[in-house]
Design a protein around this motif. Structure first.
Motif, PDB file in Angstrom:
ATOM      1  N   MET A 154       0.807  -1.214   0.000  1.00  0.00           N
ATOM      2  CA  MET A 154       0.000   0.000   0.000  1.00  0.00           C
ATOM      3  C   MET A 154       0.846   1.273   0.000  1.00  0.00           C
ATOM      4  N   GLU A 155       2.163   1.140  -0.174  1.00  0.00           N
ATOM      5  CA  GLU A 155       2.998   2.339  -0.294  1.00  0.00           C
ATOM      6  C   GLU A 155       2.691   3.039  -1.615  1.00  0.00           C
ATOM      7  N   ILE A 156       2.569   4.376  -1.573  1.00  0.00           N
ATOM      8  CA  ILE A 156       2.229   5.114  -2.791  1.00  0.00           C
ATOM      9  C   ILE A 156       3.390   5.937  -3.327  1.00  0.00           C
ATOM     10  N   GLY A 157       4.336   6.344  -2.474  1.00  0.00           N
ATOM     11  CA  GLY A 157       5.418   7.174  -2.946  1.00  0.00           C
ATOM     12  C   GLY A 157       6.186   7.811  -1.809  1.00  0.00           C
ATOM     13  N   CYS A 158       7.020   8.773  -2.166  1.00  0.00           N
ATOM     14  CA  CYS A 158       7.964   9.356  -1.208  1.00  0.00           C
ATOM     15  C   CYS A 158       8.054  10.856  -1.401  1.00  0.00           C
ATOM     16  N   VAL A 159       8.201  11.575  -0.289  1.00  0.00           N
ATOM     17  CA  VAL A 159       8.509  13.007  -0.305  1.00  0.00           C
ATOM     18  C   VAL A 159       9.713  13.215   0.617  1.00  0.00           C
ATOM     19  N   GLY A 160      10.835  13.631   0.035  1.00  0.00           N
ATOM     20  CA  GLY A 160      12.030  13.820   0.847  1.00  0.00           C
ATOM     21  C   GLY A 160      12.437  12.528   1.512  1.00  0.00           C
ATOM     22  N   SER A 161      12.502  12.531   2.834  1.00  0.00           N
ATOM     23  CA  SER A 161      12.910  11.345   3.583  1.00  0.00           C
ATOM     24  C   SER A 161      11.725  10.669   4.264  1.00  0.00           C
ATOM     25  N   VAL A 162      10.544  10.785   3.653  1.00  0.00           N
ATOM     26  CA  VAL A 162       9.342  10.136   4.197  1.00  0.00           C
ATOM     27  C   VAL A 162       8.667   9.329   3.093  1.00  0.00           C
ATOM     28  N   ARG A 163       8.439   8.047   3.349  1.00  0.00           N
ATOM     29  CA  ARG A 163       7.727   7.174   2.419  1.00  0.00           C
ATOM     30  C   ARG A 163       6.335   6.898   2.988  1.00  0.00           C
ATOM     31  N   PHE A 164       5.316   7.045   2.156  1.00  0.00           N
ATOM     32  CA  PHE A 164       3.927   7.027   2.617  1.00  0.00           C
ATOM     33  C   PHE A 164       3.255   5.688   2.323  1.00  0.00           C
ATOM     34  N   ILE A 165       2.625   5.136   3.359  1.00  0.00           N
ATOM     35  CA  ILE A 165       1.842   3.906   3.267  1.00  0.00           C
ATOM     36  C   ILE A 165       0.429   4.229   3.735  1.00  0.00           C
ATOM     37  N   LEU A 166      -0.568   3.958   2.899  1.00  0.00           N
ATOM     38  CA  LEU A 166      -1.936   4.382   3.191  1.00  0.00           C
ATOM     39  C   LEU A 166      -2.878   3.187   3.320  1.00  0.00           C
ATOM     40  N   SER A 167      -3.886   3.352   4.180  1.00  0.00           N
ATOM     41  CA  SER A 167      -4.882   2.307   4.400  1.00  0.00           C
ATOM     42  C   SER A 167      -6.218   2.958   4.734  1.00  0.00           C
ATOM     43  N   PRO A 168      -7.332   2.388   4.251  1.00  0.00           N
ATOM     44  CA  PRO A 168      -8.639   2.941   4.603  1.00  0.00           C
ATOM     45  C   PRO A 168      -9.020   2.731   6.058  1.00  0.00           C
ATOM     46  N   ASP A 169      -8.224   1.959   6.798  1.00  0.00           N
ATOM     47  CA  ASP A 169      -8.508   1.715   8.207  1.00  0.00           C
ATOM     48  C   ASP A 169      -7.819   2.700   9.144  1.00  0.00           C
ATOM     49  N   MET A 170      -7.027   3.604   8.611  1.00  0.00           N
ATOM     50  CA  MET A 170      -6.345   4.583   9.454  1.00  0.00           C
ATOM     51  C   MET A 170      -7.336   5.650   9.919  1.00  0.00           C
ATOM     52  N   PRO A 171      -7.059   6.294  11.061  1.00  0.00           N
ATOM     53  CA  PRO A 171      -8.084   7.129  11.703  1.00  0.00           C
ATOM     54  C   PRO A 171      -8.211   8.540  11.131  1.00  0.00           C
ATOM     55  N   TYR A 172      -9.419   9.055  11.259  1.00  0.00           N
ATOM     56  CA  TYR A 172      -9.707  10.462  11.003  1.00  0.00           C
ATOM     57  C   TYR A 172     -10.886  10.862  11.882  1.00  0.00           C
ATOM     58  N   VAL A 173     -11.052  12.181  12.096  1.00  0.00           N
ATOM     59  CA  VAL A 173     -12.132  12.687  12.940  1.00  0.00           C
ATOM     60  C   VAL A 173     -12.955  13.653  12.106  1.00  0.00           C
ATOM     61  N   ALA A 174     -14.222  13.331  11.900  1.00  0.00           N
ATOM     62  CA  ALA A 174     -15.085  14.173  11.080  1.00  0.00           C
ATOM     63  C   ALA A 174     -15.407  15.482  11.782  1.00  0.00           C
TER      64      ALA A 174
END
Length: 266
Positions: A154-174
Motif C-alpha cells: 500500500m505504499e504510494i510514494g515518497c517526499v524527501g525522507s518520508v515514504r507514505f503507506i496508506l490504508s482505509p482503516d487509518m483514523p480520522y475525525v469528522a
C-alpha cells in the motif's frame, strides 16, 4: 586503556490484553445447510482479528506526544492539507532527536525515468490523503522507484525522507478542524474540516508483544457433536479466535503524530 563500562538496560512496562471474537451456528445448519459455514467463520475470524490487532497498534500510536498540526496549533485550528512544510517540520524534529531511518538509500536503475530514494522514515495514513500527498512538490511515485522494493503493497510514494503507506482503516475525525468557509477543505457536514492523522515512524519508535509470532491467533472449533451438560442434545456449535497483544510507544521523540485536512474533490 579506558575503564570498562557496562550497558544500562531500560525496561518498558506494558499491560498485555486478551482479545477475541466468537461466532455460533446450529446443528441444523451443519446437517442440512449446503454451505460450509464454520469454514467461512474461521476465515472471517482471521480477517477480523487481524484488523483488531491493527486497531490496537494504531491506538498506541495515537497516544504519541510529538504532535504537529497543518495550518494550526491544535486540532480545532487545523485548516490545511498535508504539505511540504509539514513534512519538513516533522523530519527536522525527528533528526534533531537522533531518530534513525527505517529504510535505506535506493539507487536509480538503468530504466528510463527511474529515481533514487534517500534513506527514509515511514508514514502511515488514510487513503483519502493520497491526492494531497501526490500534489506535494518533489513527490516521487512508487512506480518511479529505481528498484521495485516498496516497504508495503500500500505504499504510494515518497517526499524527501518520508515514504507514505496508506490504508482505509487509518483514523480520522469528522468535523473536528477549523471552519471550511473560504477554503477547499473537505467536511462531512459542510461546516468544519475533517481532520486526518498521519503517523511518521522512525526505527525503534514503538513496539508490540508478538506472542507466538505468526501463530499469535488461537482458533477453536466446538462442533455440535461435542455433547455435554450445557448442550445435551448437541444443538450448537461455536467457532472462536483469541490472541494476546499490547503495543507501546517506546520513544516519543522518534515518531510524530501529524493532523491535517484533505482537499475537497469536485
Amino acid at each position: 586503556t579506558p575503564n570498562a563500562e557496562s550497558l544500562v538496560i531500560l525496561d518498558t512496562s506494558v499491560t498485555v490484553q486478551k482479545y477475541g471474537a466468537l461466532y455460533g451456528y446450529t446443528e441444523r445448519q451443519a446437517s442440512l445447510g449446503e454451505d460450509d459455514v464454520p469454514a467461512w467463520m474461521e476465515e472471517q475470524l482471521g480477517e477480523r482479528l487481524g484488523n483488531v490487532r491493527e486497531k490496537v497498534y494504531i491506538g498506541a500510536l495515537q497516544a504519541g506526544t510529538n504532535r504537529f498540526y497543518s495550518g494550526g496549533t491544535t486540532r480545532l485550528t487545523t485548516d490545511e492539507p498535508v504539505s511540504l512544510n509539514l513534512v519538513n517540520r516533522i523530519t527536522r524534529s525527528l533528526a534533531g532527536n537522533h531518530a534513525k531511518f527505517v529504510r535505506g538509500v535506493m539507487a536509480a536503475s538503468p530504466n528510463y525515468g527511474s529515481q533514487s530514494l534517500q534513506a527514509a522514515y515511514l508514514a502511515f495514513g488514510h487513503t483519502s490523503l493520497q491526492q494531497d500527498i501526490e500534489a506535494i512538490p518533489g513527490y516521487k511515485a512508487k512506480a518511479d522507484y529505481g528498484t521495485m522494493k516498496p516497504a508495503h503493497d500500500m505504499e504510494i510514494g515518497c517526499v524527501g525522507s518520508v515514504r507514505f503507506i496508506l490504508s482505509p482503516d487509518m483514523p480520522y475525525v469528522a468535523d473536528a478542524g477549523a471552519a471550511i468557509a473560504g477554503t477547499t477543505n473537505y467536511s462531512t457536514t459542510g461546516t468544519s474540516a475533517d481532520v486526518y492523522q498521519l503517523f511518521v515512524i522512525a526505527k525503534d519508535a514503538w513496539a508490540h508483544t508478538a506472542f507466538r509470532g505468526l501463530d499469535a491467533i488461537k482458533f477453536n472449533h466446538i462442533k455440535p457433536s461435542q455433547v455435554d451438560k450445557s448442550d445435551p442434545t448437541g444443538e450448537r456449535g461455536y467457532v472462536s479466535g483469541t490472541f494476546y497483544d499490547a503495543a507501546v510507544v517506546t520513544h516519543n521523540g522518534w515518531m510524530a503524530v501529524a493532523e491535517c485536512t484533505i482537499s475537497a474533490l469536485t
